[in-house]
Design a protein around this motif. Structure first.
Motif, mmCIF file in Angstrom:
data_model
loop_
_atom_site.group_PDB
_atom_site.id
_atom_site.type_symbol
_atom_site.label_atom_id
_atom_site.label_comp_id
_atom_site.label_asym_id
_atom_site.label_seq_id
_atom_site.Cartn_x
_atom_site.Cartn_y
_atom_site.Cartn_z
ATOM 1 N N ALA A 48 3.701 -8.292 2.561
ATOM 2 C CA ALA A 48 2.279 -8.384 2.914
ATOM 3 C C ALA A 48 1.681 -6.998 3.185
ATOM 4 C CB ALA A 48 2.095 -9.273 4.141
ATOM 5 N N PHE A 49 2.401 -6.161 3.912
ATOM 6 C CA PHE A 49 1.888 -4.824 4.209
ATOM 7 C C PHE A 49 1.652 -4.043 2.919
ATOM 8 C CE2 PHE A 49 2.474 -0.280 5.105
ATOM 9 C CZ PHE A 49 1.478 -0.100 6.051
ATOM 10 N N LEU A 50 2.628 -4.052 2.050
ATOM 11 C CA LEU A 50 2.503 -3.294 0.803
ATOM 12 C C LEU A 50 1.371 -3.835 -0.069
ATOM 13 C CD1 LEU A 50 6.308 -2.855 0.010
ATOM 14 C CD2 LEU A 50 4.731 -1.138 0.953
ATOM 15 N N LEU A 51 1.248 -5.138 -0.174
ATOM 16 C CA LEU A 51 0.182 -5.732 -0.982
ATOM 17 C C LEU A 51 -1.200 -5.488 -0.376
ATOM 18 C CD1 LEU A 51 1.920 -9.096 -1.908
ATOM 19 C CD2 LEU A 51 1.337 -7.232 -3.485
ATOM 20 N N ASN A 52 -1.313 -5.645 0.949
ATOM 21 C CA ASN A 52 -2.603 -5.415 1.609
ATOM 22 C C ASN A 52 -3.039 -3.962 1.515
ATOM 23 O OD1 ASN A 52 -3.893 -7.812 2.936
ATOM 24 N ND2 ASN A 52 -1.778 -8.069 3.600
ATOM 25 N N ARG A 53 -2.113 -3.076 1.715
ATOM 26 C CA ARG A 53 -2.425 -1.648 1.659
ATOM 27 C C ARG A 53 -2.836 -1.239 0.248
ATOM 28 N NH1 ARG A 53 -0.291 3.632 1.688
ATOM 29 N NH2 ARG A 53 -1.145 4.794 3.422
ATOM 30 N N LYS A 61 -8.597 5.152 5.866
ATOM 31 C CA LYS A 61 -8.711 6.490 6.444
ATOM 32 C C LYS A 61 -7.676 6.715 7.543
ATOM 33 C CE LYS A 61 -12.489 7.404 4.130
ATOM 34 N NZ LYS A 61 -12.266 7.647 2.738
ATOM 35 N N THR A 62 -7.075 5.647 8.020
ATOM 36 C CA THR A 62 -6.076 5.766 9.078
ATOM 37 C C THR A 62 -4.745 6.192 8.492
ATOM 38 O OG1 THR A 62 -5.632 3.412 8.860
ATOM 39 C CG2 THR A 62 -7.157 4.073 10.596
ATOM 40 N N ARG A 63 -3.937 6.778 9.334
ATOM 41 C CA ARG A 63 -2.619 7.244 8.905
ATOM 42 C C ARG A 63 -1.657 6.074 8.758
ATOM 43 N NH1 ARG A 63 -1.879 13.109 11.450
ATOM 44 N NH2 ARG A 63 -0.899 13.344 9.430
ATOM 45 N N LEU A 64 -0.659 6.294 7.946
ATOM 46 C CA LEU A 64 0.315 5.248 7.642
ATOM 47 C C LEU A 64 0.972 4.702 8.909
ATOM 48 C CD1 LEU A 64 1.887 3.593 5.564
ATOM 49 C CD2 LEU A 64 3.472 5.514 5.360
ATOM 50 N N TRP A 70 0.007 -1.269 13.911
ATOM 51 C CA TRP A 70 -0.908 -2.398 14.096
ATOM 52 C C TRP A 70 -0.475 -3.586 13.259
ATOM 53 C CZ3 TRP A 70 -3.614 -3.759 17.928
ATOM 54 C CH2 TRP A 70 -4.228 -2.815 18.745
ATOM 55 N N PHE A 71 -0.029 -3.325 12.040
ATOM 56 C CA PHE A 71 0.413 -4.416 11.173
ATOM 57 C C PHE A 71 1.567 -5.163 11.827
ATOM 58 C CE2 PHE A 71 1.946 -6.606 7.439
ATOM 59 C CZ PHE A 71 0.786 -6.867 6.741
ATOM 60 N N ILE A 72 2.516 -4.417 12.360
ATOM 61 C CA ILE A 72 3.659 -5.027 13.032
ATOM 62 C C ILE A 72 3.217 -5.804 14.273
ATOM 63 C CG2 ILE A 72 5.759 -4.519 14.359
ATOM 64 C CD1 ILE A 72 6.196 -2.183 12.290
ATOM 65 N N ALA A 73 2.347 -5.221 15.094
ATOM 66 C CA ALA A 73 1.888 -5.892 16.319
ATOM 67 C C ALA A 73 1.177 -7.206 16.008
ATOM 68 C CB ALA A 73 0.967 -4.967 17.114
ATOM 69 N N LYS A 124 -8.267 -6.401 9.525
ATOM 70 C CA LYS A 124 -9.554 -5.796 9.154
ATOM 71 C C LYS A 124 -10.093 -4.918 10.287
ATOM 72 C CE LYS A 124 -14.088 -6.771 7.305
ATOM 73 N NZ LYS A 124 -14.869 -7.696 6.509
ATOM 74 N N ARG A 125 -9.970 -5.391 11.511
ATOM 75 C CA ARG A 125 -10.554 -4.679 12.653
ATOM 76 C C ARG A 125 -9.633 -3.642 13.280
ATOM 77 N NH1 ARG A 125 -14.592 -8.890 14.989
ATOM 78 N NH2 ARG A 125 -15.732 -9.165 13.043
ATOM 79 N N LEU A 126 -8.323 -3.800 13.137
ATOM 80 C CA LEU A 126 -7.392 -2.898 13.815
ATOM 81 C C LEU A 126 -6.500 -2.109 12.857
ATOM 82 C CD1 LEU A 126 -6.362 -5.343 16.673
ATOM 83 C CD2 LEU A 126 -7.919 -3.401 16.852
ATOM 84 N N THR A 127 -5.786 -2.802 11.998
ATOM 85 C CA THR A 127 -4.815 -2.136 11.133
ATOM 86 C C THR A 127 -5.481 -1.146 10.189
ATOM 87 O OG1 THR A 127 -3.465 -4.133 11.189
ATOM 88 C CG2 THR A 127 -2.933 -2.503 9.498
ATOM 89 N N PHE A 128 -6.524 -1.594 9.525
ATOM 90 C CA PHE A 128 -7.198 -0.775 8.520
ATOM 91 C C PHE A 128 -8.644 -0.503 8.933
ATOM 92 C CE2 PHE A 128 -3.939 -3.352 6.372
ATOM 93 C CZ PHE A 128 -3.157 -2.349 5.822
ATOM 94 N N ARG A 129 -8.916 -0.372 10.233
ATOM 95 C CA ARG A 129 -10.276 -0.316 10.744
ATOM 96 C C ARG A 129 -11.106 0.849 10.251
ATOM 97 N NH1 ARG A 129 -8.146 0.809 16.517
ATOM 98 N NH2 ARG A 129 -7.901 3.047 16.437
ATOM 99 N N ALA A 130 -10.485 1.939 9.902
ATOM 100 C CA ALA A 130 -11.268 3.092 9.457
ATOM 101 C C ALA A 130 -11.563 3.053 7.965
ATOM 102 C CB ALA A 130 -10.545 4.388 9.798
ATOM 103 N N ALA A 131 -11.024 2.061 7.290
ATOM 104 C CA ALA A 131 -11.267 1.954 5.851
ATOM 105 C C ALA A 131 -12.678 1.458 5.604
ATOM 106 C CB ALA A 131 -10.261 0.977 5.223
ATOM 107 N N ARG A 132 -13.245 1.893 4.520
ATOM 108 C CA ARG A 132 -14.554 1.400 4.108
ATOM 109 C C ARG A 132 -14.333 0.135 3.290
ATOM 110 N NH1 ARG A 132 -17.364 4.903 6.405
ATOM 111 N NH2 ARG A 132 -17.588 7.077 5.885
ATOM 112 N N HIS A 133 -15.023 -0.939 3.701
ATOM 113 C CA HIS A 133 -14.829 -2.217 3.023
ATOM 114 C C HIS A 133 -16.084 -2.572 2.237
ATOM 115 C CE1 HIS A 133 -11.331 -2.803 5.516
ATOM 116 N NE2 HIS A 133 -12.059 -2.578 6.567
ATOM 117 N N ARG A 134 -15.862 -3.136 1.074
ATOM 118 C CA ARG A 134 -16.957 -3.698 0.285
ATOM 119 C C ARG A 134 -16.733 -5.186 0.236
ATOM 120 N NH1 ARG A 134 -18.384 0.341 -4.586
ATOM 121 N NH2 ARG A 134 -19.418 1.808 -3.224
ATOM 122 N N ASP A 135 -17.631 -5.920 0.843
ATOM 123 C CA ASP A 135 -17.495 -7.389 0.854
ATOM 124 C C ASP A 135 -18.325 -8.036 -0.202
ATOM 125 O OD1 ASP A 135 -15.736 -7.233 2.924
ATOM 126 O OD2 ASP A 135 -17.227 -7.617 4.466
#
Length: 135
Positions: A48-53, A61-64, A70-73, A124-135
């Motif tokens: 899931a992590f690899l596919l989502n990333r 924009k966040t570091r690996l 966050w993904f683990i938590a 969406k809000r924590l793991t990848f929060r700094a990413a720019r999303h297009r919905d």
């Protein structure tokens, strides 16, 4: 929530769930039910992590290490949900209703499905929060 990103999340999660589910069945041949769920969940979580990333939350924009922690938590919380729901159905609901068709397998499928929405929001809000999303 019915965005392109959520649809991709469902596809990635569905693929990872199949990995999780298949792993649990295979692992169940050599270990007890709950440990098999836990190990299968870890295998599915990596998928899931690899596919989502790669496909869902592109260009984060966040570091690996931030993403991984966050993904683990979030997935540990989802694991608890999965175990509780799986045990609830396999040990109490199905025996009480007389459902005898592969009760642990069906219970595990229900358990895997339960944390889909909470996981999406968390990632969406924590793991990848700094990413720019297009919905």
């Amino acid at each position: 929530m019915l965005s392109r990103q959520f649809f991709l999340f469902l596809l990635a999660g569905g693929t990872a769930a199949l990995v999780n589910f298949g792993s649990r069945i295979a692992l169940g041949l050599v270990m007890a039910y709950v440990p098999a769920i836990v190990l299968a969940y870890c295998i599915g979580m990596l998928a899931a992590f690899l596919l989502n990333r790669a496909f869902v939350f592109a260009n984060p924009k966040t570091r690996l290490h931030h993403q991984a922690l966050w993904f683990i938590a979030i997935n540990l919380a989802a694991l608890l949900q999965t175990i509780l729901v799986s045990l609830l159905f396999a040990r109490w609901v199905f025996p009480a209703t007389g459902m005898g068709f592969h009760p642990e397998t069906v219970a595990h499928a229900i358990g895997v499905a339960v944390p889909v929405v909470t996981s999406y929001v968390g990632h969406k809000r924590l793991t990848f929060r700094a990413a720019r999303h297009r919905d």
